[in-house]
Design an enzyme around this catalytic site. Structure first.
Site, PDB file in Angstrom:
ATOM      1  N   ARG A   7       0.861  -1.181   0.000  1.00 56.72           N
ATOM      2  CA  ARG A   7       0.000   0.000   0.000  1.00 56.72           C
ATOM      3  C   ARG A   7       0.900   1.234   0.000  1.00 56.72           C
ATOM      4  O   ARG A   7       2.055   1.180   0.429  1.00 56.72           O
ATOM      5  CB  ARG A   7      -0.933   0.010   1.222  1.00 56.72           C
ATOM      6  CG  ARG A   7      -0.228   0.149   2.553  1.00 56.72           C
ATOM      7  CD  ARG A   7      -1.184   0.067   3.724  1.00 56.72           C
ATOM      8  NE  ARG A   7      -0.490   0.340   4.972  1.00 56.72           N
ATOM      9  CZ  ARG A   7      -0.352   1.540   5.517  1.00 56.72           C
ATOM     10  NH1 ARG A   7      -0.870   2.595   4.914  1.00 56.72           N
ATOM     11  NH2 ARG A   7       0.285   1.720   6.648  1.00 56.72           N
ATOM     12  N   ARG A  28      -2.561  10.845   1.909  1.00 53.40           N
ATOM     13  CA  ARG A  28      -3.144  11.613   3.004  1.00 53.40           C
ATOM     14  C   ARG A  28      -3.805  12.859   2.411  1.00 53.40           C
ATOM     15  O   ARG A  28      -3.123  13.719   1.866  1.00 53.40           O
ATOM     16  CB  ARG A  28      -2.031  11.989   3.978  1.00 53.40           C
ATOM     17  CG  ARG A  28      -2.497  12.466   5.312  1.00 53.40           C
ATOM     18  CD  ARG A  28      -1.301  12.763   6.203  1.00 53.40           C
ATOM     19  NE  ARG A  28      -0.685  11.568   6.762  1.00 53.40           N
ATOM     20  CZ  ARG A  28       0.466  11.570   7.419  1.00 53.40           C
ATOM     21  NH1 ARG A  28       1.145  12.688   7.576  1.00 53.40           N
ATOM     22  NH2 ARG A  28       0.968  10.452   7.914  1.00 53.40           N
ATOM     23  N   ARG A  60      20.436  -5.861   1.524  1.00 47.67           N
ATOM     24  CA  ARG A  60      20.955  -4.646   0.909  1.00 47.67           C
ATOM     25  C   ARG A  60      21.741  -3.913   1.992  1.00 47.67           C
ATOM     26  O   ARG A  60      21.402  -3.981   3.179  1.00 47.67           O
ATOM     27  CB  ARG A  60      19.817  -3.754   0.401  1.00 47.67           C
ATOM     28  CG  ARG A  60      19.128  -4.291  -0.824  1.00 47.67           C
ATOM     29  CD  ARG A  60      19.988  -4.206  -2.062  1.00 47.67           C
ATOM     30  NE  ARG A  60      20.092  -2.831  -2.564  1.00 47.67           N
ATOM     31  CZ  ARG A  60      20.963  -2.452  -3.495  1.00 47.67           C
ATOM     32  NH1 ARG A  60      21.817  -3.309  -4.009  1.00 47.67           N
ATOM     33  NH2 ARG A  60      20.982  -1.193  -3.912  1.00 47.67           N
ATOM     34  N   ARG A  90      19.300   9.791  -0.236  1.00 48.06           N
ATOM     35  CA  ARG A  90      18.874  10.905   0.612  1.00 48.06           C
ATOM     36  C   ARG A  90      20.077  11.591   1.239  1.00 48.06           C
ATOM     37  O   ARG A  90      21.177  11.022   1.296  1.00 48.06           O
ATOM     38  CB  ARG A  90      17.887  10.445   1.673  1.00 48.06           C
ATOM     39  CG  ARG A  90      18.367   9.367   2.624  1.00 48.06           C
ATOM     40  CD  ARG A  90      17.238   8.972   3.579  1.00 48.06           C
ATOM     41  NE  ARG A  90      17.655   7.959   4.529  1.00 48.06           N
ATOM     42  CZ  ARG A  90      16.927   7.571   5.567  1.00 48.06           C
ATOM     43  NH1 ARG A  90      15.748   8.110   5.782  1.00 48.06           N
ATOM     44  NH2 ARG A  90      17.355   6.637   6.392  1.00 48.06           N
ATOM     45  N   GLU A 144      23.541   9.177   1.618  1.00 46.08           N
ATOM     46  CA  GLU A 144      23.287   7.761   1.865  1.00 46.08           C
ATOM     47  C   GLU A 144      23.185   7.026   0.528  1.00 46.08           C
ATOM     48  O   GLU A 144      22.305   7.308  -0.279  1.00 46.08           O
ATOM     49  CB  GLU A 144      21.985   7.623   2.655  1.00 46.08           C
ATOM     50  CG  GLU A 144      21.720   6.262   3.225  1.00 46.08           C
ATOM     51  CD  GLU A 144      20.533   6.294   4.180  1.00 46.08           C
ATOM     52  OE1 GLU A 144      19.520   5.648   3.850  1.00 46.08           O
ATOM     53  OE2 GLU A 144      20.602   6.968   5.232  1.00 46.08           O
ATOM     54  N   TYR A 146      13.225  -6.752   9.151  1.00 47.51           N
ATOM     55  CA  TYR A 146      13.468  -5.320   9.302  1.00 47.51           C
ATOM     56  C   TYR A 146      12.579  -4.796  10.426  1.00 47.51           C
ATOM     57  O   TYR A 146      11.357  -4.803  10.331  1.00 47.51           O
ATOM     58  CB  TYR A 146      13.187  -4.546   8.016  1.00 47.51           C
ATOM     59  CG  TYR A 146      13.509  -3.075   8.181  1.00 47.51           C
ATOM     60  CD1 TYR A 146      14.830  -2.644   8.180  1.00 47.51           C
ATOM     61  CD2 TYR A 146      12.509  -2.148   8.407  1.00 47.51           C
ATOM     62  CE1 TYR A 146      15.140  -1.311   8.384  1.00 47.51           C
ATOM     63  CE2 TYR A 146      12.814  -0.806   8.605  1.00 47.51           C
ATOM     64  CZ  TYR A 146      14.127  -0.397   8.596  1.00 47.51           C
ATOM     65  OH  TYR A 146      14.429   0.918   8.807  1.00 47.51           O
ATOM     66  N   ASP A 174      11.603  -1.622  13.148  1.00 44.52           N
ATOM     67  CA  ASP A 174      11.759  -0.271  13.658  1.00 44.52           C
ATOM     68  C   ASP A 174      12.202  -0.368  15.118  1.00 44.52           C
ATOM     69  O   ASP A 174      12.049  -1.417  15.764  1.00 44.52           O
ATOM     70  CB  ASP A 174      10.440   0.501  13.560  1.00 44.52           C
ATOM     71  CG  ASP A 174      10.143   0.956  12.140  1.00 44.52           C
ATOM     72  OD1 ASP A 174      11.101   1.221  11.394  1.00 44.52           O
ATOM     73  OD2 ASP A 174       8.958   1.044  11.772  1.00 44.52           O
TER      74      ASP A 174
END
Length: 367
Positions: A172, A176, A249, A280, A300, A348, A350
């Site tokens: 998805r 917003r 990666r 970025r 990066e 991965y 957070d």
């Protein structure tokens, strides 16, 4: 009787939380890390009085008040709100995709106008059964957003064409329809005042630690001195790659000190063109609202991962997923080894998820 209740391999967030909780329960812990510092990927290096996120930008965010209160019990967090920008061919766009972005793209001013524009582009694409990431993204957000803000960034991140990436990578894409640049929807968000090292120091206060110490160089010795091992490294390395090497990666960082107070006016700016090799640029002082006379910026660069490099993003394709299941089966049979964290779980995470995972593991062991 063994010297330690736990030897914890890896002084990142999972290992530090586990060590703190075990120590609080009267267990003797030794934390080791092969790096020269504690903190794993949340480690900050001070340059020109600025806390530089050495392994990439880390912004703590969560909806879980208990997790937020937990980390704030070690160090107070500030009110930093992640509001990144995207730079495409010199034009700036707000992220995540919101009414500011849609106005910048099309000069539309109402949510209905924005929705109509996106629907028009999705319909014109004719995509009904997306077969790859490119088709999936266009079917969700249309062609303008895809080509300007997704395609180049994604291809750099994964090192291959979007048409060669599976559709499931983008399940998805949040749209917003309000003028809200806050990247996260979570209720709590911020950066530790004084940097993430303060959090690590708080968690490991009073616990024996050894840096520049490689578990695999003295594996039998560490296993001999502890009742249990808490392993947060590469699960495939623990098992001598018996089923093969899991793939990732990686990232490469280029730091530059600039003799000016403010370079880009924002902590995070994404560069979404394919021909710009970095994804970025981070200006670290903005994480803590710094007023230092100089600034540090970091470019990066995503890159292929090889053994010996830092592993950042698991390649969760069919081949690696099946390989990890084999390793996970071996791990589930261990009685004296606890596996946790992103490398040991090939997932991965957070930061708030790492903290929660460690606390759940502690509860399952100690009750």
């Amino acid at each position: 009787m063994k010297q330690y209740d736990f030897v914890i391999v890896g002084a990142g967030l999972f290992g530090a939380v586990f060590a703190h909780e075990a120590n609080k329960r009267g267990k003797k812990c030794l934390v080791i890390d092969k790096r020269t510092h504690l903190g794993g990927n949340i480690y900050c290096e001070e340059i020109e009085g600025i806390n530089v996120h050495k392994y990439g930008a880390h912004i703590f965010h969560t909806n879980d008040k208990a997790i937020w209160d937990y980390v704030n019990s070690f160090v107070e967090f500030n009110r930093y709100t992640n509001s990144p920008l995207a730079n495409f061919e010199g034009e700036l766009y707000n992220l995540p995709f919101n009414m500011n972005t849609f106005y910048q793209l099309w000069k539309v001013k109402t949510p209905q106008e924005a929705q109509d524009k996106i629907n028009e582009q999705v319909a014109a694409s004719g995509i009904t059964d997306p077969q790859n990431l490119e088709e999936q993204a266009i079917s969700l957000v249309g062609t303008d957003i895809y080509h300007k803000l997704i395609k180049g960034y994604t291809e750099k991140q994964w090192g291959r064409k979007a048409t060669e990436l599976p559709a499931f990578i983008i399940k998805r894409l949040p749209l917003r329809f309000t003028f809200d640049n806050n990247y996260f929807n979570d209720k709590y968000q911020g950066i530790p005042i004084g940097g993430y090292n303060k959090l690590t120091e708080g968690l490991l206060n009073g616990i024996e630690v050894k840096t520049s110490t490689d578990f695999f160089e003295n594996r039998e010795a560490f296993q001999a001195i502890a009742d249990k091992i808490v392993f947060t490294g590469h699960i495939d390395e623990y098992y001598d790659y018996c089923f093969g090497k899991l793939e990732y990666r990686s990232l490469r960082f280029e730091n530059e000190v600039l003799d000016q107070e403010n370079y880009q006016g924002n902590a995070v700016v994404n560069y979404t063109e394919a021909h710009i090799p970095f994804t970025r640029m981070i200006e670290h002082k903005h994480f803590e609202f710094g007023k230092q006379p100089k600034t540090v910026v970091t470019k990066e660069y995503p890159c292929e991962w090889n053994s010996g490099m830092e592993a950042y993003y698991p390649i969760n394709d069919d081949k690696n997923t099946e390989m990890f299941k084999l390793y996970r089966t071996l791990a589930s049979e261990e009685k004296d080894v606890i596996f946790g964290g992103r490398l040991a779980e090939y997932k991965y995470y957070d930061m708030h998820q790492v903290v929660a995972s460690a606390l759940v593991r502690v509860k399952s062991i100690f009750g």
